[in-house]
Design an enzyme around this catalytic site. Sequence first.
Site, PDB file in Angstrom:
ATOM      1  N   THR A 155       0.835  -1.207  -0.057  1.00 11.32           N
ATOM      2  CA  THR A 155       0.106  -0.003   0.132  1.00 11.32           C
ATOM      3  C   THR A 155       0.958   1.356   0.094  1.00 11.32           C
ATOM      4  O   THR A 155       2.176   1.453   0.025  1.00 11.32           O
ATOM      5  CB  THR A 155      -0.840   0.031   1.126  1.00 11.32           C
ATOM      6  N   ASP A 156       0.181   2.290  -0.245  1.00 13.27           N
ATOM      7  CA  ASP A 156       0.719   3.711  -0.136  1.00 13.27           C
ATOM      8  C   ASP A 156       0.643   4.220   1.137  1.00 13.27           C
ATOM      9  O   ASP A 156       0.049   3.254   2.057  1.00 13.27           O
ATOM     10  CB  ASP A 156       0.292   4.699  -1.286  1.00 13.27           C
ATOM     11  N   PHE A 157       0.997   5.402   1.429  1.00 12.73           N
ATOM     12  CA  PHE A 157       0.866   5.968   3.031  1.00 12.73           C
ATOM     13  C   PHE A 157      -0.581   5.885   3.374  1.00 12.73           C
ATOM     14  O   PHE A 157      -0.750   5.989   4.725  1.00 12.73           O
ATOM     15  CB  PHE A 157       1.286   7.378   2.979  1.00 12.73           C
ATOM     16  N   SER A 158      -1.527   5.666   2.583  1.00 13.76           N
ATOM     17  CA  SER A 158      -2.962   5.941   2.837  1.00 13.76           C
ATOM     18  C   SER A 158      -3.587   4.678   3.249  1.00 13.76           C
ATOM     19  O   SER A 158      -4.690   4.443   3.473  1.00 13.76           O
ATOM     20  CB  SER A 158      -3.960   6.702   1.856  1.00 13.76           C
TER      21      SER A 158
END
Length: 149
Positions: A28-31
Amino acid sequence: MNKAHAPAGGWFEGKTFFFPVRVYYEDTDFSGVVYHSSYLRFMERGRSEFLRASGVPHQAMLGLSEPLVWAVRRMKVDFIKPARVDEALAVRTIVREVMGARMRLDQMVLRDGVELVGAEVEVCVITLDGKPRRVPDAVRRILDSFWQM
């Protein structure tokens, strides 16, 4: 059998192969939303497990007198809905055509049967130094049994 060499999993429904995937934080990304390139890794695993389950694993082609590998030639990817960390997904793999040195597949990443990402994938057989080769006859016979129109 050494458990390290056991199949990762997956199942056939008719000629369609499904491979389960869990979304990890690293995907995943930071979110907490799955990063776009992670879907490509999920689909690669789905193709590899399809080949293993159908009886033509990568090691079999590497073990030929002229070692061969599959390489992605082309992908058309549609990102439709996001997936998030900890979700259980499935990669669906369908063989559309095997011809010459190539195989065309449709792949889809699903969550509870809902399409999140869809891809048209073309892979080709090459030597270890990158020269194209026809799909070996024995491999073609196996893969031909999975064709779906």
